[in-house]
Motif scaffolding. Structure first.
Motif, PDB file in Angstrom:
ATOM      1  N   SER A  64       0.818  -1.216   0.000  1.00 20.60           N
ATOM      2  CA  SER A  64       0.000   0.000   0.000  1.00 20.60           C
ATOM      3  C   SER A  64       0.853   1.268   0.000  1.00 20.60           C
ATOM      4  O   SER A  64       0.375   2.339  -0.351  1.00 20.60           O
ATOM      5  CB  SER A  64      -0.904  -0.011   1.234  1.00 20.60           C
ATOM      6  N   ASN A  65       2.127   1.135   0.373  1.00 27.33           N
ATOM      7  CA  ASN A  65       2.995   2.309   0.505  1.00 27.33           C
ATOM      8  C   ASN A  65       3.759   2.546  -0.811  1.00 27.33           C
ATOM      9  O   ASN A  65       4.739   1.855  -1.117  1.00 27.33           O
ATOM     10  CB  ASN A  65       3.963   2.072   1.679  1.00 27.33           C
ATOM     11  N   ALA A  66       3.315   3.553  -1.572  1.00 21.27           N
ATOM     12  CA  ALA A  66       3.898   3.814  -2.894  1.00 21.27           C
ATOM     13  C   ALA A  66       5.366   4.221  -2.798  1.00 21.27           C
ATOM     14  O   ALA A  66       6.159   3.936  -3.701  1.00 21.27           O
ATOM     15  CB  ALA A  66       3.100   4.906  -3.601  1.00 21.27           C
ATOM     16  N   ASP A  67       5.758   4.858  -1.689  1.00 27.28           N
ATOM     17  CA  ASP A  67       7.153   5.285  -1.527  1.00 27.28           C
ATOM     18  C   ASP A  67       8.081   4.076  -1.372  1.00 27.28           C
ATOM     19  O   ASP A  67       9.236   4.113  -1.783  1.00 27.28           O
ATOM     20  CB  ASP A  67       7.304   6.205  -0.315  1.00 27.28           C
ATOM     21  N   LEU A  68       7.570   3.015  -0.773  1.00 27.79           N
ATOM     22  CA  LEU A  68       8.366   1.791  -0.682  1.00 27.79           C
ATOM     23  C   LEU A  68       8.365   1.063  -2.025  1.00 27.79           C
ATOM     24  O   LEU A  68       9.409   0.629  -2.512  1.00 27.79           O
ATOM     25  CB  LEU A  68       7.780   0.846   0.388  1.00 27.79           C
ATOM     26  N   TYR A  69       7.193   0.957  -2.616  1.00 27.39           N
ATOM     27  CA  TYR A  69       7.074   0.153  -3.846  1.00 27.39           C
ATOM     28  C   TYR A  69       7.955   0.693  -4.964  1.00 27.39           C
ATOM     29  O   TYR A  69       8.514  -0.075  -5.746  1.00 27.39           O
ATOM     30  CB  TYR A  69       5.608   0.078  -4.295  1.00 27.39           C
ATOM     31  N   ALA A  88      -3.325  -2.490  -1.844  1.00 28.87           N
ATOM     32  CA  ALA A  88      -4.410  -2.773  -0.887  1.00 28.87           C
ATOM     33  C   ALA A  88      -3.789  -3.033   0.471  1.00 28.87           C
ATOM     34  O   ALA A  88      -2.567  -3.118   0.605  1.00 28.87           O
ATOM     35  CB  ALA A  88      -5.190  -3.998  -1.355  1.00 28.87           C
ATOM     36  N   TYR A  89      -4.657  -3.161   1.467  1.00 28.67           N
ATOM     37  CA  TYR A  89      -4.219  -3.474   2.825  1.00 28.67           C
ATOM     38  C   TYR A  89      -4.558  -4.932   3.144  1.00 28.67           C
ATOM     39  O   TYR A  89      -5.555  -5.466   2.658  1.00 28.67           O
ATOM     40  CB  TYR A  89      -4.906  -2.552   3.832  1.00 28.67           C
ATOM     41  N   ALA A  90      -3.746  -5.519   4.011  1.00 31.20           N
ATOM     42  CA  ALA A  90      -3.965  -6.920   4.381  1.00 31.20           C
ATOM     43  C   ALA A  90      -5.308  -7.121   5.071  1.00 31.20           C
ATOM     44  O   ALA A  90      -5.848  -8.228   5.080  1.00 31.20           O
ATOM     45  CB  ALA A  90      -2.833  -7.380   5.295  1.00 31.20           C
ATOM     46  N   ALA A 161       9.114   3.732  12.554  1.00 32.60           N
ATOM     47  CA  ALA A 161       9.198   2.633  11.583  1.00 32.60           C
ATOM     48  C   ALA A 161       7.825   2.268  11.031  1.00 32.60           C
ATOM     49  O   ALA A 161       7.477   1.088  10.925  1.00 32.60           O
ATOM     50  CB  ALA A 161       9.887   1.430  12.217  1.00 32.60           C
ATOM     51  N   ASP A 162       7.044   3.274  10.700  1.00 30.84           N
ATOM     52  CA  ASP A 162       5.823   3.081   9.919  1.00 30.84           C
ATOM     53  C   ASP A 162       4.872   2.043  10.526  1.00 30.84           C
ATOM     54  O   ASP A 162       4.409   1.131   9.834  1.00 30.84           O
ATOM     55  CB  ASP A 162       6.221   2.667   8.491  1.00 30.84           C
ATOM     56  N   GLY A 163       4.631   2.154  11.831  1.00 27.77           N
ATOM     57  CA  GLY A 163       3.609   1.292  12.451  1.00 27.77           C
ATOM     58  C   GLY A 163       4.126  -0.004  13.031  1.00 27.77           C
ATOM     59  O   GLY A 163       3.331  -0.834  13.508  1.00 27.77           O
TER      60      GLY A 163
HETATM   61  C1  LIG Z   1       9.252  -3.861   7.801  1.00 28.44           C
HETATM   62  S1  LIG Z   1       8.471  -3.716   6.262  1.00 28.44           S
HETATM   63  C2  LIG Z   1       8.871  -5.287   5.523  1.00 28.44           C
HETATM   64  C3  LIG Z   1       8.924  -5.232   4.029  1.00 28.44           C
HETATM   65  C4  LIG Z   1       9.192  -6.570   3.328  1.00 28.44           C
HETATM   66  N1  LIG Z   1       8.176  -7.546   3.639  1.00 28.44           N
HETATM   67  C5  LIG Z   1      10.550  -7.123   3.607  1.00 28.44           C
HETATM   68  O1  LIG Z   1      10.659  -8.274   4.022  1.00 28.44           O
HETATM   69  O2  LIG Z   1      11.528  -6.408   3.376  1.00 28.44           O
HETATM   70  C6  LIG Z   1       6.743  -3.830   6.667  1.00 28.44           C
HETATM   71  C7  LIG Z   1       5.844  -3.845   5.453  1.00 28.44           C
HETATM   72  O3  LIG Z   1       4.476  -3.976   5.891  1.00 28.44           O
HETATM   73  C8  LIG Z   1       3.676  -3.166   5.062  1.00 28.44           C
HETATM   74  N2  LIG Z   1       2.382  -2.918   5.717  1.00 28.44           N
HETATM   75  C9  LIG Z   1       2.124  -2.125   6.772  1.00 28.44           C
HETATM   76  N3  LIG Z   1       0.814  -2.138   7.060  1.00 28.44           N
HETATM   77  C10 LIG Z   1       0.221  -2.964   6.167  1.00 28.44           C
HETATM   78  C11 LIG Z   1      -1.114  -3.393   5.957  1.00 28.44           C
HETATM   79  N4  LIG Z   1      -2.112  -2.970   6.740  1.00 28.44           N
HETATM   80  N5  LIG Z   1      -1.344  -4.247   4.946  1.00 28.44           N
HETATM   81  C12 LIG Z   1      -0.347  -4.694   4.175  1.00 28.44           C
HETATM   82  N6  LIG Z   1       0.951  -4.329   4.321  1.00 28.44           N
HETATM   83  C13 LIG Z   1       1.226  -3.475   5.315  1.00 28.44           C
HETATM   84  C14 LIG Z   1       4.532  -1.916   4.881  1.00 28.44           C
HETATM   85  O4  LIG Z   1       4.066  -1.086   3.846  1.00 28.44           O
HETATM   86  C15 LIG Z   1       5.892  -2.581   4.603  1.00 28.44           C
HETATM   87  O5  LIG Z   1       6.023  -2.938   3.266  1.00 28.44           O
END
Ligand SMILES: C[S@@+](CC[C@H](N)C(=O)[O-])C[C@H]1O[C@@H](n2cnc3c(N)ncnc32)[C@H](O)[C@@H]1O
Length: 209
Positions: A64-69, A88-90, A161-163
Motif C-alpha cells: 500500500s505504501n507507494a514510496d516503498l514500492y 491494498a491493505y492486508a 518505523a511506519d507502524g
Molecule cells: C518492515 S516492512 C517489511 C517489508 C518486506 N516484507 C521485507 O521483508 O523487506 C513492513 C511492510 O508492511 C507493510 N504494511 C504495513 N501495514 C500494512 C497493511 N495494513 N497491509 C499490508 N501491508 C502493510 C509496509 O508497507 C511494509 O512494506
C-alpha cells in the motif's frame, strides 16, 4: 511536515538497507526457495524477497505504501517473475475465498494495524491445504525485562518505523486465528538490535475444523 519528509524520503531508504542485513537474507532464502506456483506476498516493501523465488510464476505483490514500492522497480525489472502490484491493505484482501496456495509475510505482521482482521483475511483466501510462510520479529516470552522494554518502546518504534510493533506475539495471534504450524522455530538474528532480534520462522495452514 518534517515527519512527512522523513516518512516519504528517508524511511524507505533506511528500511531498504536494514531489510538486507545478511542474517535476514539467509532466512529469506530458507523460507522462499521451496515455494512453487503463484504467491501473494503481504507487504512487498522494496522487493527484497524477489531473487529468492526460484519456482514462482506470478507474484501478487501487495503493497500500500507507494514510496516503498517505487524502490522495488529495479528488482522487478531484473526478475523473470511476473509481478502484479496489488495496492491494498492486508485487512481487506481483494482475492476470492480459498483461492491461493501460498501467502508470504516477511517482517510485515509487526506493522499491520489490525493484525487479527488481516489474519482472518489470510485464512479466508487460502485454500484448505494452502500455506502461510512467515518470518517475523516477535515479543520475548522468556525475558521479562526485554518484554517490558519492548512494550515501553513500541509507541516510539511505531512512529519511527511506519507502524512497526516490537511486542507482538505472532505465534499466539496465528493460533487465535485458527492456524496450525507445519514448521516453526525461534532464533536470534545476528546484526539486529536486541529489541527486535527474537525471530519466529514458521509455515502455517488452516486448522482442520
Ligand atoms: C518492515 S516492512 C517489511 C517489508 C518486506 N516484507 C521485507 O521483508 O523487506 C513492513 C511492510 O508492511 C507493510 N504494511 C504495513 N501495514 C500494512 C497493511 N495494513 N497491509 C499490508 N501491508 C502493510 C509496509 O508497507 C511494509 O512494506
Amino acid at each position: 511536515m518534517i515527519y512527512k519528509f522523513y516518512q516519504q524520503h528517508i524511511f524507505p531508504h533506511l528500511l531498504n538497507q536494514v531489510m538486507q542485513t545478511p542474517s535476514l537474507m539467509d532466512q529469506r532464502r530458507q523460507l522462499l526457495l521451496p515455494i512453487a506456483g503463484d504467491v501473494l506476498e503481504i507487504g512487498f516493501g522494496t522487493g527484497v524477497n524477489l531473487p529468492f523465488y526460484q519456482n514462482v510464476e506470478t507474484l501478487y505483490a501487495l503493497e500500500s505504501n507507494a514510496d516503498l514500492y517505487q524502490l522495488a522497480a529495479k528488482r522487478i525489472h531484473e526478475s523473470a517473475i511476473h509481478v502484479q502490484h496489488i495496492q491494498a491493505y492486508a485487512e481487506k484482501l481483494p482475492f476470492a475465498d480459498a483461492s491461493l496456495d501460498h501467502i508470504v509475510s516477511t517482517w510485515t505482521l509487526c506493522s499491520i494495524e489490525n493484525l487479527a482482521q488481516a489474519l482472518i483475511e489470510m485464512y479466508r483466501v487460502l485454500k484448505p491445504n494452502g500455506t502461510l510462510h512467515l518470518v517475523e520479529h516477535v515479543q520475548y516470552q522468556d525475558n521479562a525485562k526485554l518484554q517490558h522494554l519492548q512494550n515501553l518502546l513500541t509507541p516510539i518504534q511505531k512512529r519511527l518505523a511506519d507502524g512497526c510493533h516490537l511486542n507482538r506475539n505472532i505465534e499466539q495471534a496465528l493460533r487465535d486465528a485458527h492456524f496450525d504450524f507445519t514448521e516453526q522455530h525461534y532464533f536470534a538474528a545476528q546484526g539486529i538490535p536486541k529489541l527486535a532480534q527474537r525471530m519466529f520462522f514458521a509455515r502455517a495452514q488452516k486448522r482442520a475444523e
